[in-house]
Design an enzyme around this catalytic site. Structure first.
Site, short mmCIF file in Angstrom:
data_model
loop_
_atom_site.label_atom_id
_atom_site.label_comp_id
_atom_site.label_asym_id
_atom_site.label_seq_id
_atom_site.Cartn_x
_atom_site.Cartn_y
_atom_site.Cartn_z
N ASP A 213 17.84 -14.27 3.46
CA ASP A 213 17.12 -15.55 3.64
C ASP A 213 15.68 -15.33 4.11
O ASP A 213 14.80 -16.16 3.85
CB ASP A 213 17.84 -16.44 4.65
CG ASP A 213 19.08 -17.08 4.03
OD1 ASP A 213 19.24 -16.97 2.80
OD2 ASP A 213 19.89 -17.68 4.78
N GLU A 278 -7.76 6.57 -1.87
CA GLU A 278 -6.39 6.29 -1.41
C GLU A 278 -5.42 6.17 -2.59
O GLU A 278 -4.21 6.29 -2.44
CB GLU A 278 -6.35 4.97 -0.62
CG GLU A 278 -7.13 5.00 0.68
CD GLU A 278 -6.46 5.86 1.73
OE1 GLU A 278 -5.22 5.79 1.83
OE2 GLU A 278 -7.17 6.61 2.42
#
Ligand code: HEM
Length: 456
Positions: A213, A278
């Site tokens: 949930d 990166e």
């Protein structure tokens, strides 16, 4: 009604209408299988018994005095979240096929385990997964391990105390063959990371309604049936209610210095500058260090670590097919292969794993990952992932390479990387990056139901 392991709806463990068999299942299941247990501090003890009665009595004592059920753990997590008291430490047990024999189960009995790979043990599976020869493993793992005992907590002190108590109760006939110590690491954002500096443990199959949930699920459904991890425990009093899970343990040493050199060299080869550098490491892992999925973004950054994505529409020009998270979870298929990963990093280091300090300052050994995962089939989940996906340079798309992080075996084909994110132009063919993760030993275990352990 027997527990329906194939039910696609996540389990509402606290529902008032939960049937008696499912309740009994949760009361007899070990924690850390359906929901990860905190284990920032972790001791992993490898034991051999040598006496049937004494081995049984010892495990029974651990189970009745030190272990809690999956349901108790779920309640503790809820209490803690509500600001009430902290939970109790985790103690888990796994037994190898040799262990079951030493606890008095016959060869015929052990055949009741459906998983042929468990019945073989890890030493006999070296060729299938391209592991190093057993003679090269750490000594403790070369020996015949009967059981593993996991002790974990958020703090160091309870782990030390329990470890002393449990070792104090180990009978004279038994031997402690070895111990591994795990210790969680976090980046400045507070996310758990592994030694190469990347956020780890984010993507997991979820089994419980309260966990499902909380997740966004527009693209990727994180809910999985219990059948991904649970099987009936063949030796428990009532296998309809009493379940267990196959546990794979592998000590994986990481050469961080070599990995950082590879990131640097790849960024140089592709001519990447500034923050774009990166992207080199992200193409190997499939996520940036901060966890941002490479298939979603060309640069790191931007809030909580996302997991609501697929690779649909990514022809490899964003996230390469070989990237670790794409290899090990292609997302558009293979859901039944996903395991519940419950590993922990090991080894101490003086540097900060997430910063941009140069490779020379990084450890080249003695640190790594105690890889652990729960499976309903070691053959179809862990071994399939390692062998048919990670070690297979032609998986999904021909000649895309081994998994650069965990792939094993000869990396003999050449590969190419996208020069810019999402653009078709590729670098020239180049050798695959070197292997920087080395398996130092391990074993296959079964984490039995508490009902089995209490009745030993
Ligand atoms: C030292 C060894 C390893 C390192 C450094 C490593 C690192 C990582 C990292 C950084 C992630 C991304 C975090 C996440 O998505 O949760 C990840 C995910 C994952 N890894 Fe590994 N891993 C290692 C070993 C393994 C092994 C041995 C396997 C299985 C054979 C494996 C299977 C997976 C899977 C299934 C995921 C989740 C992919 C997804 O659902 O998107 N990893 N790993």
């Amino acid at each position: 009604m027997p527990v329906d392991l194939n039910n696609e709806r996540p389990l509402a463990w606290d529902s008032a209408t939960l049937d008696a068999d499912t309740k009994a299942m949760l009361d007899n299941l070990q924690p850390n299988i359906l929901r990860a247990h905190v284990r920032e501090h972790l001791s992993v003890l490898f034991v051999r018994f040598n006496d049937v009665a004494e081995g049984r009595a010892f495990l029974r004592w651990v189970a009745t005095t030190k272990m809690k059920s999956a349901r108790k753990h779920m309640q503790e997590v809820r209490d803690f979240a509500a600001g009430r008291h902290r939970g109790t430490p985790y103690v888990g047990i796994g037994i190898s096929k040799a262990g079951y024999r030493d606890l008095g189960h016959s060869v015929e009995d052990v055949r009741e385990f459906g998983d042929p790979v468990f019945r073989d043990g890890m030493k006999r599976r070296v060729a299938e997964v391209d592991d190093p020869p057993v003679e090269e493993w750490d000594r403790a793992f070369q020996r015949e391990i009967h059981a593993v005992i996991l002790i974990g907590d958020a703090e160091a002190e309870p782990v030390e105390r329990l470890r002393e108590e449990i070792l104090g109760e180990l009978p004279d006939s038994a031997r402690l063959l070895g111990e591994e110590r795990g210790q969680g690491m976090r980046n400045p954002a507070g996310d758990g990371i592994e030694h190469f500096g990347y956020v780890d443990g984010r993507s997991q199959p979820l089994f419980l309604k309260d966990e499902v949930d909380r997740e966004p699920k527009e693209h990727w459904d994180p809910a999985f049936p219990l059948s991904n991890v649970l099987v009936p425990d063949p030796f428990a009093p009532n296998p309809v209610r009493h379940h267990g899970s196959y546990l794979v343990f592998r000590k994986l040493e990481q050469n961080v210095r070599a990995f950082k050199e590879i990131e640097r060299d790849l960024a140089d080869t592709l001519g990447l500058a500034g923050v774009d550098r990166e992207r080199a490491g992200a193409m190997l892992v499939g996520r940036f260090k901060d966890g941002t999925p490479l298939t979603l973004k060309p640069k790191p950054g931007g809030g909580p670590v996302a997991n609501d994505f697929t690779f649909d529409g990514d022809d490899g020009s964003k996230c390469p097919f070989a990237g670790h998270v794409r290899k090990t979870n292609p997302r558009s298929f293979g859901r039944e292969v996903l395991m519940a990963r419950r590993g922990q990093t090991y080894g101490e280091r003086a540097d900060e794993p997430w910063d941009d300090s140069p490779p020379e300052n990084r450890p080249s050994g003695e640190v790594g990952l105690l890889f652990m995962a729960f499976n309903s089939s070691l053959l179809d989940q862990f071994e399939f992932t390692q062998q048919s996906w990670a070690n297979n340079p032609g998986f999904e798309v021909e000649a895309t390479g081994h998994d650069p992080v965990i792939g094993q075996g000869e990396r003999d084909i050449k590969v190419a990387f996208p020069k810019a994110w999402g653009k078709p132009e590729l670098s020239g063919p180049q050798a695959q990056v070197a292997q920087t993760v080395t398996m130092k030993g391990g074993e296959y275990f079964f984490a039995p139901s508490l009902a089995y352990l209490r009745n030993l």
